[in-house]
Design a protein around this motif. Structure first.
Motif, PDB file in Angstrom:
ATOM      1  N   SER A 116      -7.974   9.478   0.011  1.00 13.94           N
ATOM      2  CA  SER A 116      -9.194  10.126  -0.519  1.00 13.94           C
ATOM      3  C   SER A 116      -9.067  11.681  -0.187  1.00 13.94           C
ATOM      4  O   SER A 116      -9.491  12.352  -1.144  1.00 13.94           O
ATOM      5  CB  SER A 116     -10.572   9.918   0.327  1.00 13.94           C
ATOM      6  N   MET A 117      -8.365  12.193   0.648  1.00 11.81           N
ATOM      7  CA  MET A 117      -8.116  13.597   0.780  1.00 11.81           C
ATOM      8  C   MET A 117      -7.047  14.074  -0.319  1.00 11.81           C
ATOM      9  O   MET A 117      -7.603  15.153  -0.939  1.00 11.81           O
ATOM     10  CB  MET A 117      -7.222  13.875   2.001  1.00 11.81           C
ATOM     11  N   LEU A 118      -6.365  13.322  -0.911  1.00 14.92           N
ATOM     12  CA  LEU A 118      -5.300  13.550  -1.937  1.00 14.92           C
ATOM     13  C   LEU A 118      -6.220  13.543  -3.332  1.00 14.92           C
ATOM     14  O   LEU A 118      -6.128  14.536  -4.125  1.00 14.92           O
ATOM     15  CB  LEU A 118      -4.241  12.625  -2.338  1.00 14.92           C
ATOM     16  N   ASP A 119      -7.114  12.804  -3.592  1.00 20.50           N
ATOM     17  CA  ASP A 119      -7.986  12.886  -4.523  1.00 20.50           C
ATOM     18  C   ASP A 119      -8.904  14.172  -4.530  1.00 20.50           C
ATOM     19  O   ASP A 119      -8.839  14.622  -5.555  1.00 20.50           O
ATOM     20  CB  ASP A 119      -9.127  11.645  -4.446  1.00 20.50           C
ATOM     21  N   VAL A 120      -9.448  14.424  -3.474  1.00 21.63           N
ATOM     22  CA  VAL A 120     -10.444  15.591  -3.326  1.00 21.63           C
ATOM     23  C   VAL A 120      -9.595  16.942  -3.737  1.00 21.63           C
ATOM     24  O   VAL A 120     -10.023  17.719  -4.216  1.00 21.63           O
ATOM     25  CB  VAL A 120     -11.032  15.563  -2.031  1.00 21.63           C
TER      26      VAL A 120
ATOM     27  N   GLN B 175      -9.224  18.427  -7.045  1.00 15.55           N
ATOM     28  CA  GLN B 175     -10.245  18.675  -7.877  1.00 15.55           C
ATOM     29  C   GLN B 175     -10.716  19.949  -7.915  1.00 15.55           C
ATOM     30  O   GLN B 175      -9.849  21.042  -7.387  1.00 15.55           O
ATOM     31  CB  GLN B 175     -11.762  18.145  -7.144  1.00 15.55           C
ATOM     32  N   ASP B 176     -11.316  20.463  -8.963  1.00 12.33           N
ATOM     33  CA  ASP B 176     -11.444  21.887  -9.602  1.00 12.33           C
ATOM     34  C   ASP B 176     -11.904  22.779  -8.453  1.00 12.33           C
ATOM     35  O   ASP B 176     -11.523  24.057  -8.333  1.00 12.33           O
ATOM     36  CB  ASP B 176     -12.187  22.141 -10.742  1.00 12.33           C
ATOM     37  N   TYR B 177     -12.911  22.264  -7.730  1.00 12.45           N
ATOM     38  CA  TYR B 177     -13.551  23.239  -6.805  1.00 12.45           C
ATOM     39  C   TYR B 177     -12.744  23.465  -5.692  1.00 12.45           C
ATOM     40  O   TYR B 177     -13.018  24.663  -5.030  1.00 12.45           O
ATOM     41  CB  TYR B 177     -15.043  22.746  -6.299  1.00 12.45           C
ATOM     42  N   ILE B 178     -11.679  22.805  -5.260  1.00 11.38           N
ATOM     43  CA  ILE B 178     -10.642  23.214  -4.433  1.00 11.38           C
ATOM     44  C   ILE B 178      -9.805  24.192  -4.970  1.00 11.38           C
ATOM     45  O   ILE B 178      -9.650  25.182  -4.290  1.00 11.38           O
ATOM     46  CB  ILE B 178      -9.860  22.223  -4.083  1.00 11.38           C
ATOM     47  N   ARG B 179      -9.511  24.129  -6.246  1.00 15.39           N
ATOM     48  CA  ARG B 179      -8.557  25.036  -6.846  1.00 15.39           C
ATOM     49  C   ARG B 179      -9.511  26.482  -6.840  1.00 15.39           C
ATOM     50  O   ARG B 179      -8.805  27.576  -6.499  1.00 15.39           O
ATOM     51  CB  ARG B 179      -8.405  24.888  -8.289  1.00 15.39           C
TER      52      ARG B 179
END
Lengths: 322, 299
Positions: free
Chosen positions: A195-199, A202-206
């Motif tokens: 699930s960490m890899l999924d998150v 995501q854009d907000y992490i970028r």
């Protein structure tokens, strides 16, 4: 929120009644005469008859059940057929070790699996990740009683570091807790990693990274909370497994807990003790499930606002009526 | 005629290569390295274990005590040593595997029959039927499955049949829930509506159209559940409620070997290794099947 908790607690009541009916039926229909268990094999027929009358065993099963539940409702779980002790006192002694074992292993699952899962996600496809993939496959397949035996051979027999029996001292608690959580480490670190890899993708992490935040802060403050939901679900479901598995752990390490009490009681058809054990275990698990659901709202503000909104809606409706 | 066949067959095959859903899944499974490793492991285990009656004699090799040979370390002739009654550990592991895996598979078959029936009825009809079935299953789910199995086995006397029944009952609630979720998803699709419009009966819709579609994503879950059940059998045997002596079973062997851990290690090490390898193989195959069969999970 408080309303929601109350509703959930109320929903537990029919489940617990259902559990008690099933176990009571199973026990009443199974062969074996409790009066003979209490008085011994040499008892005379007359004494047996009196004992049966005293225990209410001559009543129809629904009446027996109703009488039993009337007592349980006021907290009286009766007297054990085999030890003649009050069941509630027995459980007072036996429950703490089982609770420490079960929640201790849940706690170690959390503190090992979550950091490990994050590390594996951050270092995806590194040698460390690849080795742990294989290691966790084997750890997840290891039954607690086997890893327990191996640990006893190593740490008790050969090295003499830890006691192989009992649960009185902190050093005696180490092995049972670790053995019942090894599989949980493996499973939940995989779930956290996935699930960490999924998150992370995501854009907000970028965006967070583009803001120039340090990677550690991005992971801890931004990614982790969203990545935790599947882990919470899985750990919540592990509560039942921990309680079931504690039966075997208690037999292996000679712990005087609920599991060992249940096995002894089942062998002797000690109905009051079995009933109390099953009912109390199912209540604890239901409460643990409720806590899991509340943990969601702690981690995820969207879920929290759902409860709050429901409350607001109620308030608005209430004002409208006034 | 023969000539036409010869010329048409190869080209026809190449051009319109229609693969069934299962052939497709099989191709995906074959590309998955860890699934292939798991299948090879599982096949080896099954062949070695289930061919054991060909070279082992139950009375002489598996249960006959030899008190002159107790607790011998692994050596030539007795590859994995002997146990506390002088019986060959390897022979008992092989025979015990037949029992563990056999019970696990049969219990899973029983629980999937019951689980599919309950799950399909509950998911298809919904409403009150669904409520009644699901609430009663909730009751069973409120008891930890191992504790439920322990209670059932100790009430019914630990014979192999009762063991299978107890394990099946313990796993029915989770199986029915999975089936119900699948049925709910498929029920809403257009093809079901189309079949209903054609006048098919509920029974026909459920059995011929919904269940086959519901089951393929569940097969991997069933394989994993077998692994869980094998662990549960060993656990039950470990506390003396599962397979009874003198029959060998991995958990029972661990339990009796436990008393001798001060002197020897092989009596407890090898049955555990057999157990772990079997569960690992099943997990790998189950994982591979999930990726191969469930199109929604495809990465």
């Amino acid at each position: 929120m408080g309303r929601y908790i109350l509703k959930r607690l109320a929903q537990m009541i029919p489940i617990v009644i259902g559990v008690s009916i099933i176990v009571f039926l199973l026990l009443s229909l199974s062969p074996g005469d409790p009066a003979k268990m209490i008085l011994g094999l040499n008892a005379k027929e007359q004494e047996l008859q009196m004992m049966r009358e005293q225990l209410g065993l001559n009543d129809p099963i629904p009446v027996q059940y109703f009488n039993y539940m009337k007592k349980v409702a006021v907290g009286d779980f009766g007297t054990s057929y085999s030890t003649k002790q009050s069941v509630i006192e027995m459980i007072g002694v036996r429950l703490p070790p089982t609770l420490i074992l079960a929640f201790g292993s849940l706690f170690t699952i959390l503190i090992v699996a979550i950091p490990l899962g994050i590390a594996l996600a951050v270092k995806q496809n590194s040698p460390f990740d690849n080795i742990m993939r294989v290691v966790s496959l084997f750890f997840a397949a290891m039954p607690g009683f086997w890893s327990g035996i191996l640990m006893i051979i190593l740490f008790s027999v050969h090295l003499g570091w830890l006691p192989a029996n009992g649960f009185d001292t902190p050093s005696a608690m180490i092995m049972p807790i670790i053995c019942s959580s090894i599989a949980g480490w493996a499973v939940n670190s995989r779930i956290t990693r996935a699930s960490m890899l999924d998150v992370i993708r995501q854009d907000y992490i970028r965006t967070a990274r583009a803001k120039g935040l340090k990677e550690s802060i991005v992971i801890r403050k931004h990614a982790l909370k969203n990545a935790l939901l599947p882990t919470i679900t899985s750990v919540g479901m592990a509560v039942g497994g921990c309680f079931g598995g504690s039966v075997i752990m208690e037999m292996l390490f000679g712990i005087n807990g609920m599991g060992k009490m249940m096995i002894d009681a089942l062998r002797q058809k000690d109905i009051p003790t079995i009933m109390a054990g099953v009912i109390i275990t199912s209540v604890i698990i239901a409460v643990a499930n409720l806590l899991t659901d509340l943990a969601y709202s702690f981690v995820d503000p969207r879920i929290r606002s759902m409860y709050a909104r429901r409350k607001q809606r109620k308030e608005v409706a209430g004002h409208g009526a006034n | 005629m023969a000539q036409i066949d010869l010329t048409l067959a190869p080209t026809g095959k190449k051009k319109s290569k229609k693969r069934s859903l299962w052939a497709d899944a099989w191709l995906r499974l074959r590309k998955n390295k860890s699934a292939v490793a798991g299948m090879i492991m599982l096949a080896t285990i099954l062949i070695v274990i289930y061919s054991s009656p060909l070279y082992l004699d139950y009375d002489n090799d598996v249960i006959k005590p030899d008190l002159t040979q107790t607790l011998q370390f692994p050596a030539k002739g007795k590859l994995l040593g002997t146990d506390e009654l002088g019986r060959d550990v390897l022979a008992r592991i092989l025979w015990g595997g037949r029992i563990s895996i056999g019970i696990g598979v049969l219990a899973m078959m029983l629980s999937s029959i019951i689980g599919c029936t309950l799950g399909a009825i509950s998911g298809y009809y919904g409403g009150k039927t669904d409520g009644i079935i699901m609430r009663s299953l909730d009751v069973f789910m409120a008891i930890p499955s191992l504790l439920l199995m322990i209670t059932l086995v100790s009430i019914m006397k630990p014979t192999i049949t009762n063991l299978i029944i107890a394990l099946a009952i313990g796993s029915v609630p989770s199986v029915s829930r999975m089936v119900r979720a699948q049925v709910l998803y498929i029920k809403g699709q257009e093809f079901v509506e189309a079949i209903r419009a054609q006048g098919a009966s509920d029974f026909r819709i459920i059995v011929m159209h919904i269940l086959p579609n519901a089951i393929s994503p569940l097969i991997s879950q069933f394989v994993m559940e077998i692994a869980g059940l094998i662990l549960a059998i060993s656990g039950l045997s470990f506390i003396g409620l599962g397979v009874q002596p003198p029959d060998p079973e991995w958990g029972a062997m661990l339990s009796s070997g436990r008393e001798h851990i001060r002197d020897v290690w092989h009596v407890t090490a090898f049955p555990g290794i057999a157990l772990v390898l079997t569960v690992v193989a099943l997990t790998l195959v189950g994982d591979g099947l999930r990726d191969a069969l469930d199109p929604r999970m495809k990465r």
